[in-house]
Design a protein around this motif. Structure first.
Motif, PDB file in Angstrom:
ATOM      1  N   GLY A 124      45.572  39.145  27.358  1.00 54.63           N
ATOM      2  CA  GLY A 124      46.528  38.282  28.036  1.00 54.63           C
ATOM      3  C   GLY A 124      46.365  36.842  27.602  1.00 54.63           C
ATOM      4  O   GLY A 124      45.916  36.553  26.494  1.00 54.63           O
ATOM      5  N   ASN A 125      46.726  35.925  28.485  1.00 54.53           N
ATOM      6  CA  ASN A 125      46.651  34.496  28.179  1.00 54.53           C
ATOM      7  C   ASN A 125      45.730  33.813  29.185  1.00 54.53           C
ATOM      8  O   ASN A 125      45.957  33.892  30.397  1.00 54.53           O
ATOM      9  N   ALA A 126      44.710  33.157  28.690  1.00 56.98           N
ATOM     10  CA  ALA A 126      43.741  32.482  29.559  1.00 56.98           C
ATOM     11  C   ALA A 126      44.307  31.155  30.052  1.00 56.98           C
ATOM     12  O   ALA A 126      44.914  30.396  29.294  1.00 56.98           O
ATOM     13  N   ALA A 127      44.108  30.879  31.321  1.00 59.76           N
ATOM     14  CA  ALA A 127      44.510  29.607  31.921  1.00 59.76           C
ATOM     15  C   ALA A 127      43.392  29.099  32.813  1.00 59.76           C
ATOM     16  O   ALA A 127      42.676  29.885  33.431  1.00 59.76           O
ATOM     17  N   ALA A 128      43.264  27.787  32.871  1.00 58.09           N
ATOM     18  CA  ALA A 128      42.344  27.156  33.813  1.00 58.09           C
ATOM     19  C   ALA A 128      43.146  26.645  35.002  1.00 58.09           C
ATOM     20  O   ALA A 128      44.286  26.196  34.848  1.00 58.09           O
ATOM     21  N   VAL A 129      42.553  26.712  36.184  1.00 56.48           N
ATOM     22  CA  VAL A 129      43.193  26.258  37.415  1.00 56.48           C
ATOM     23  C   VAL A 129      42.243  25.290  38.111  1.00 56.48           C
ATOM     24  O   VAL A 129      41.075  25.626  38.362  1.00 56.48           O
ATOM     25  N   VAL A 130      42.744  24.084  38.424  1.00 51.31           N
ATOM     26  CA  VAL A 130      41.929  23.043  39.044  1.00 51.31           C
ATOM     27  C   VAL A 130      42.615  22.574  40.330  1.00 51.31           C
ATOM     28  O   VAL A 130      43.593  21.819  40.273  1.00 51.31           O
ATOM     29  N   PRO A 131      42.161  23.019  41.507  1.00 49.74           N
ATOM     30  CA  PRO A 131      42.712  22.493  42.768  1.00 49.74           C
ATOM     31  C   PRO A 131      42.229  21.059  42.992  1.00 49.74           C
ATOM     32  O   PRO A 131      41.074  20.719  42.701  1.00 49.74           O
ATOM     33  N   LEU A 132      43.109  20.209  43.529  1.00 55.59           N
ATOM     34  CA  LEU A 132      42.799  18.803  43.734  1.00 55.59           C
ATOM     35  C   LEU A 132      43.057  18.404  45.186  1.00 55.59           C
ATOM     36  O   LEU A 132      43.918  18.973  45.856  1.00 55.59           O
ATOM     37  N   ALA A 133      42.332  17.380  45.640  1.00 53.31           N
ATOM     38  CA  ALA A 133      42.604  16.763  46.943  1.00 53.31           C
ATOM     39  C   ALA A 133      43.608  15.630  46.802  1.00 53.31           C
ATOM     40  O   ALA A 133      44.304  15.282  47.755  1.00 53.31           O
TER      41      ALA A 133
ATOM     42  N   PHE B 273      46.996  22.066  37.430  1.00 54.66           N
ATOM     43  CA  PHE B 273      46.427  21.233  38.492  1.00 54.66           C
ATOM     44  C   PHE B 273      47.279  21.422  39.745  1.00 54.66           C
ATOM     45  O   PHE B 273      48.517  21.371  39.689  1.00 54.66           O
ATOM     46  N   LEU B 274      46.614  21.671  40.881  1.00 54.71           N
ATOM     47  CA  LEU B 274      47.293  22.002  42.129  1.00 54.71           C
ATOM     48  C   LEU B 274      46.971  20.979  43.201  1.00 54.71           C
ATOM     49  O   LEU B 274      45.808  20.613  43.388  1.00 54.71           O
ATOM     50  N   LEU B 275      47.994  20.553  43.929  1.00 52.78           N
ATOM     51  CA  LEU B 275      47.817  19.684  45.086  1.00 52.78           C
ATOM     52  C   LEU B 275      48.510  20.339  46.271  1.00 52.78           C
ATOM     53  O   LEU B 275      49.724  20.563  46.240  1.00 52.78           O
TER      54      LEU B 275
END
Length: 277
Positions: free
Chosen positions: A18-27, A49-51
């Motif tokens: 598949g396709n690798a992705a990084a996920v970074v939750p943010l405050a 990046f998630l807010l």
């Protein structure tokens, strides 16, 4: 400053495909330059990046190692997987984006289903020489969407055999290039011929040297245009697609009015912390 980071393989049920992705939750949002540096350090197709805006509602942004991206399917799938892992009680996740409006993701068994707006590809009157020279093999038809040039071929074998000239394709930026053909007779490398032959309605490959890298392993976003195209040509609203990169990935697709439902599976590879700032 320490931030959580998750790395997952999207559009597959096998780790390292598949396709690798990084996920970074943010405050709170980081500086754009820092988010790009994090994406460059991760060196994956995209880092999301998630807010959190409200329970189950997030603003999402996507960065390749080269630039911020308007729309990314596999990193959205990866982000939803991470959020459902952390908050299993959520029935659905809504992502707000800058370019493509709100996207929703729900669970259907061990698949995650994303709702995308249709992004139709339309025929063009003039085909740029860099596209034809870059692909090498002349397509049957050329179209273009807001995201990419579409090169349509008669058979999967031609698509798999392409060895594009990336310097030529890079000249087509900001548009990327997707090549696609019917899936009849196609068998992914290493899989059983009798079991797998002809199960895919269509296949594709995606090249984006101007915006991210040479070949993207699996590109969820482009299927918001591929699905309507093949649905019209094949006369069916539910489709199974395979992206024929070296890693490979499977997508279930459904046309639902003006939306395209794109489903995939996800496998967790890594969870940890990064030091930034």
């Amino acid at each position: 400053m320490r931030l959580a980071l998750y790395q997952v393989d999207a559009f597959t049920n096998q780790r390292f495909r598949g396709n690798a992705a990084a996920v970074v939750p943010l405050a709170s949002w980081l500086d754009d330059a820092l988010m790009l540096q994090i994406a460059q350090e991760n060196n994956l197709s995209e880092t999301a990046f998630l807010l959190e805006l409200a329970p189950g509602h997030y603003h999402i942004r996507w960065f390749s190692p080269l630039t911020e991206i308007d729309f990314c399917g596999h990193a959205t799938l990866a982000s939803a997987y991470v959020i459902f892992m952390l908050q299993p009680e959520l029935p659905e996740i809504r992502f707000s984006t800058g370019a493509v409006g709100d996207l929703t993701v729900s669970r259907t068994g061990d698949w995650l289903q994303m709702s995308f707006p249709k992004r139709l590809a339309l025929p063009v009157s003039e085909v740029p020489p860099a596209l034809l020279q870059g692909l090498g093999a002349a397509p049957l038809q050329v179209l273009r969407s807001d995201q990419a040039w579409f090169a349509i071929y008669a058979d999967a074998a031609t698509v798999v055999a392409l060895t594009p000239d990336m310097q030529q394709l890079k000249q087509l930026g900001p548009w990327d290039v997707v090549v696609t053909a019917p899936g009849a007779g196609f068998v992914p490398a290493g899989q059983d011929v009798e079991h797998q032959a002809s199960q895919y309605d269509f296949i594709g490959r995606y090249f984006w040297p101007a915006n991210g890298g040479d070949e993207d392993p699996v590109t969820g976003s482009i299927h918001a245009g591929l699905a309507p195209y093949w649905a019209g040509h094949l006369g069916k609203n539910q489709l199974l697609a395979y992206q024929a990169s070296t890693r490979g990935g499977v997508l279930r697709l459904e046309i639902s009015g003006e939306r395209v439902l794109v489903s995939g599976q996800v496998v967790l590879y890594l969870k940890g912390e990064i030091e930034v700032g």
